[in-house]
Design an enzyme around this catalytic site. Structure first.
Site, PDB file in Angstrom:
ATOM      1  N   ASP A   1       0.794  -1.246   0.000  1.00 55.96           N
ATOM      2  CA  ASP A   1       0.000   0.000   0.000  1.00 55.96           C
ATOM      3  C   ASP A   1       0.822   1.289   0.000  1.00 55.96           C
ATOM      4  OD1 ASP A   1      -1.893  -1.981   0.320  1.00 55.96           O
ATOM      5  OD2 ASP A   1      -2.847  -1.124   2.090  1.00 55.96           O
TER       6      ASP A   1
ATOM      7  N   ASP B   1      -4.815  -0.783  -1.638  1.00 51.58           N
ATOM      8  CA  ASP B   1      -6.174  -0.581  -1.204  1.00 51.58           C
ATOM      9  C   ASP B   1      -6.909  -0.028  -2.427  1.00 51.58           C
ATOM     10  OD1 ASP B   1      -7.064  -1.146   1.366  1.00 51.58           O
ATOM     11  OD2 ASP B   1      -7.070   0.939   2.029  1.00 51.58           O
TER      12      ASP B   1
ATOM     13  N   HIS C   1     -10.726   0.916  -3.145  1.00 52.51           N
ATOM     14  CA  HIS C   1     -12.089   0.935  -2.618  1.00 52.51           C
ATOM     15  C   HIS C   1     -13.100   1.567  -3.577  1.00 52.51           C
ATOM     16  CE1 HIS C   1     -10.364  -0.297   1.096  1.00 52.51           C
ATOM     17  NE2 HIS C   1      -9.953   0.871   1.511  1.00 52.51           N
TER      18      HIS C   1
ATOM     19  N   SER D   1     -15.362   1.136   5.144  1.00 54.90           N
ATOM     20  CA  SER D   1     -14.377   1.662   6.098  1.00 54.90           C
ATOM     21  C   SER D   1     -14.434   3.184   6.190  1.00 54.90           C
ATOM     22  CB  SER D   1     -12.956   1.229   5.698  1.00 54.90           C
ATOM     23  OG  SER D   1     -12.499   1.954   4.571  1.00 54.90           O
TER      24      SER D   1
ATOM     25  N   HIS E   1     -10.533   7.185   1.297  1.00 58.57           N
ATOM     26  CA  HIS E   1      -9.152   7.045   0.838  1.00 58.57           C
ATOM     27  C   HIS E   1      -9.084   5.947  -0.216  1.00 58.57           C
ATOM     28  CE1 HIS E   1      -9.635   3.962   3.929  1.00 58.57           C
ATOM     29  NE2 HIS E   1      -8.758   3.259   3.240  1.00 58.57           N
TER      30      HIS E   1
ATOM     31  N   LYS F   1      -6.976  -4.879  -3.028  1.00 65.36           N
ATOM     32  CA  LYS F   1      -7.715  -5.418  -1.877  1.00 65.36           C
ATOM     33  C   LYS F   1      -8.844  -4.486  -1.424  1.00 65.36           C
ATOM     34  CE  LYS F   1      -4.123  -4.067   1.463  1.00 65.36           C
ATOM     35  NZ  LYS F   1      -4.824  -3.044   2.240  1.00 65.36           N
TER      36      LYS F   1
ATOM     37  N   GLU G   1     -13.736  -5.298   4.010  1.00 61.84           N
ATOM     38  CA  GLU G   1     -12.533  -4.607   4.451  1.00 61.84           C
ATOM     39  C   GLU G   1     -11.396  -5.620   4.459  1.00 61.84           C
ATOM     40  OE1 GLU G   1     -10.709  -2.338   4.399  1.00 61.84           O
ATOM     41  OE2 GLU G   1     -10.655  -1.093   6.192  1.00 61.84           O
TER      42      GLU G   1
ATOM     43  N   ALA H   1       0.531   0.468   6.537  1.00 59.60           N
ATOM     44  CA  ALA H   1       1.244   1.026   7.685  1.00 59.60           C
ATOM     45  C   ALA H   1       1.606  -0.115   8.617  1.00 59.60           C
ATOM     46  CB  ALA H   1       0.349   2.026   8.423  1.00 59.60           C
TER      47      ALA H   1
ATOM     48  N   CYS I   1      -1.962  -2.641   7.961  1.00 63.60           N
ATOM     49  CA  CYS I   1      -1.894  -3.636   6.883  1.00 63.60           C
ATOM     50  C   CYS I   1      -0.626  -4.484   6.940  1.00 63.60           C
ATOM     51  CB  CYS I   1      -2.057  -2.944   5.531  1.00 63.60           C
ATOM     52  SG  CYS I   1      -3.735  -2.277   5.346  1.00 63.60           S
TER      53      CYS I   1
HETATM   54 ZN   LIG Z   1      -8.682   1.190   3.105  1.00 68.16          ZN
END
Ligand SMILES: [Zn+2]
Length: 199
Positions: free
Chosen positions: A20, A62, A64, A70, A81, A106, A113, A141, A145
């Site tokens: 990420d 990530d 989304h 989330s 985000h 993901k 999530e 982070a 993750c």
């Molecule tokens: Zn996320």
């Protein structure tokens, strides 16, 4: 260079996972990790090492939908985000990711999530098919993750090496980063710096 470091040098059966490293998770992004930019140079060093040895490189992001569960508007903990196909979801332009890297998306559904890169992505199968037994992890982070991915990797029987200069914590609660590193060590993860690895 001591024996411990040598045993942590990448070789056949190893893969690099870059977690990420996306604009929204870097300073200036909507969920920027303070000081997250310091992971970029070490990760680029690790990428160069794995490339030079012809070892597989994976990079997660990530990814989304606009109404992801989330997000605070949907009752989640985070500001919006990494919405798919937006600049915030793009990899940092300072990341030297090769075209041969395998990308993993993901948490792509609104009700799903996934802090772990193993969450609903098929990542385990990709690793098994590539003959990977040990995963070197860097990215963002540490306390979300990277930690969740390390937990799953250890549960699934992979060895994990955390690239300690290539991870950075959100620290919603002070000390979260250190606690995450402690848990990863207790799970059996080994630690090395990209600096040592590329020396
Ligand atoms: Zn996320």
């Amino acid at each position: 260079m001591d024996a411990v470091i040598i045993s942590l040098m990448p070789h056949a059966g190893d893969a690099l996972l870059v977690v990420d490293v996306q604009n929204d998770f870097l300073p200036g992004g909507s969920l920027g990790v303070p000081d997250g930019g310091r992971v970029l140079a070490p990760i680029n060093n690790a990428i160069a090492v794995f490339l030079s040895q012809g070892l597989p490189i994976f990079a997660s992001r990530d990814w989304h939908p606009v109404n992801h569960c989330s997000f605070r508007e949907q009752g989640g903990p985070w500001p919006p985000h990494c919405m798919a196909d937006t600049p915030g979801a793009a990899f940092s332009s300072a990341l030297n990711l090769p075209a041969t890297a395998t990308l993993i998306y993901k948490a792509t559904r609104e009700d799903e999530e996934a802090y772990s890169v193993f969450g609903g992505t098929g990542f385990e199968g990709m690793l098994r098919r590539a003959g990977v037994r040990r995963i070197f992890i860097g990215g963002l982070a540490t306390d979300y993750c990277v930690l969740a991915t390390t937990r799953d990797a250890c549960l699934l029987g992979f060895s994990v090496v955390v690239l300690t200069d290539a991870v950075c914590a959100v620290e919603v609660h002070p000390g979260d980063g250190e606690r995450a590193l402690t848990e990863m060590r207790q799970l059996g993860a080994q630690f090395v710096t990209c600096e040592d690895m590329s020396a």
